[in-house]
Design an enzyme around this catalytic site. Structure first.
Site, short mmCIF file in Angstrom:
data_model
loop_
_atom_site.label_atom_id
_atom_site.label_comp_id
_atom_site.label_asym_id
_atom_site.label_seq_id
_atom_site.Cartn_x
_atom_site.Cartn_y
_atom_site.Cartn_z
CE LYS A 183 26.06 17.87 -47.17
NZ LYS A 183 25.37 15.62 -46.95
CG ASN B 110 22.36 13.70 -49.70
OD1 ASN B 110 21.21 13.72 -50.79
ND2 ASN B 110 22.75 13.31 -48.27
CE1 TYR C 52 12.55 19.25 -54.35
CE2 TYR C 52 15.02 18.37 -54.60
CZ TYR C 52 14.27 18.64 -53.90
OH TYR C 52 13.53 17.24 -53.21
CD GLU D 269 37.36 9.84 -41.69
OE1 GLU D 269 36.92 10.57 -42.10
OE2 GLU D 269 38.52 9.42 -40.89
CG ASP E 118 39.96 12.92 -44.70
OD1 ASP E 118 39.05 12.00 -45.17
OD2 ASP E 118 39.08 13.47 -44.75
CG ASN F 202 18.26 11.29 -50.29
OD1 ASN F 202 16.78 10.72 -50.06
ND2 ASN F 202 18.71 12.34 -50.22
#
Ligand code: PLP
Length: 320
Positions: free
Chosen positions: A54, A81, A116, A205, A211, A308
């Site tokens: 990302k 993220n 950050y 997914e 979806d 993460n």
């Protein structure tokens, strides 16, 4: 009419990211190759800055801000993220950032985002519509809203990971890409269509929230309730306007993987490849192992989209 991003936008994004994003490694595993009878190329975005692909989309989008937009600042809504990607990119570029996060987001993620330098505004996700709230605050404060996936610059930035992969290893027969709202998949498809035109591109997914598969196959964007899955990066309720159009045009199919299969893939990455991938990052490999694709003798790209995961959670998942 939507002005869809093109592969030229991906190459422009790659130039903006140069020197800021990592060129992440492409790892191989003989064990995985032998099990599947294929040549697998893992593009490891779990080693990207802030731990997921990302950063690419966020940094690309913020790099294109005008001086006035930079001065006023950016706003986004995300529990995951994308929040950290915007916060880090904003810090690098000296842009004030406001992030809407759900009250019940993990404290570690809220702290990382504040760390950050972003202003975090918490909201109750059962009471308020985060998109509407984001737009309202953006209007009031003159901020530019950069959503997590449905934005041409976010899509073009995300597409640079697949570009790097194919530039490095050459043409592929298949490419497997984790799918949430579709920014990564649509950007990857732009790169694959240009650099390796015969390559079949698949989104993957969570089985609990298909979806994207329903939308792809029916030809209209399907909305669902937030799915219950360990793949928290792909708990989206619907594709976007841009991502749906690109996925319908350039993607071959959408597949699913179950939580059990994701844990198995996480275990394989940890045990055999000595790396930490978050559940969502394992979708592509889980589908390679279980979706019944004809992989024998094929060159298969797999995007490992992020790493993460809280270590306590990682331990619990592997123990279960
Ligand atoms: C956001 C995210 C995804 C899904 O990306 P979309 O562009 O929303 O489809 C996949 N993996 C990780 C690690 C993510 O953070």
């Amino acid at each position: 009419m939507l002005n869809l991003p093109t592969y030229d936008d991906v190459t422009a994004a790659a130039a903006r990211l140069k020197g800021h994003a990592h060129q992440t490694p492409v790892l191989r595993s003989r064990t995985a190759d032998e099990r599947l009878g294929a040549s697998l190329f893992f593009k490891c975005e779990n080693f990207q800055r802030m731990g997921a692909f990302k950063f690419r989309g966020a940094f690309n989008a913020l790099s294109k801000f005008s001086a006035a937009q930079k001065k006023a600042g950016v706003i986004t809504f995300s529990s995951g993220n994308h929040a950290q990607a915007i916060a880090l990119s904003a810090r690098i570029l000296g842009i004030p950032a406001t992030i809407l996060m759900p009250q019940d987001a993990p404290q570690a993620k809220i702290d990382a985002t504040r760390g950050y330098g972003a202003e975090v505004i918490l909201f109750d996700r059962f009471q308020s519509d985060r998109e509407a709230m984001g737009r309202e605050l953006a209007g009031q404060r003159g901020l530019t809203l950069i959503p997590p996936y449905d934005h041409p610059d976010v899509i073009a930035g995300a597409g640079t990971a697949a570009k790097e992969l194919i530039d490095e290893v050459g043409s592929l027969d298949l490419l497997l890409v984790p799918l949430g709202g579709g920014g990564l998949l649509s950007g990857s498809a732009l790169s694959a269509r240009s650099l390796s035109p015969q390559c079949k591109v698949y989104g993957v997914e969570p089985e609990a929230g298909n979806d994207g598969q329903q939308s792809f196959r029916s030809g209209a964007i399907v909305h669902i309730e937030t799915p219950r899955t360990i793949a928290d990066g792909a708990q989206t309720q619907h594709l976007g306007q841009y991502t749906f159009a690109l996925i319908r045009r350039d993607v071959d199919d959408v597949l699913t993987a179950s939580d059990v299969q994701l844990v198995e893939a996480m275990r394989f990455f940890a045990e055999r490849m000595k790396m930490l991938a978050e559940p969502t990052g394992c979708l592509g490999f889980a589908a390679a192992c279980h979706a019944g694709l004809p992989l024998a003798g094929k060159r298969v790209g797999i995007i490992v989209s992020g790493g993460n995961v809280d270590l306590r959670r990682f331990g619990e998942l592997l123990a279960s």
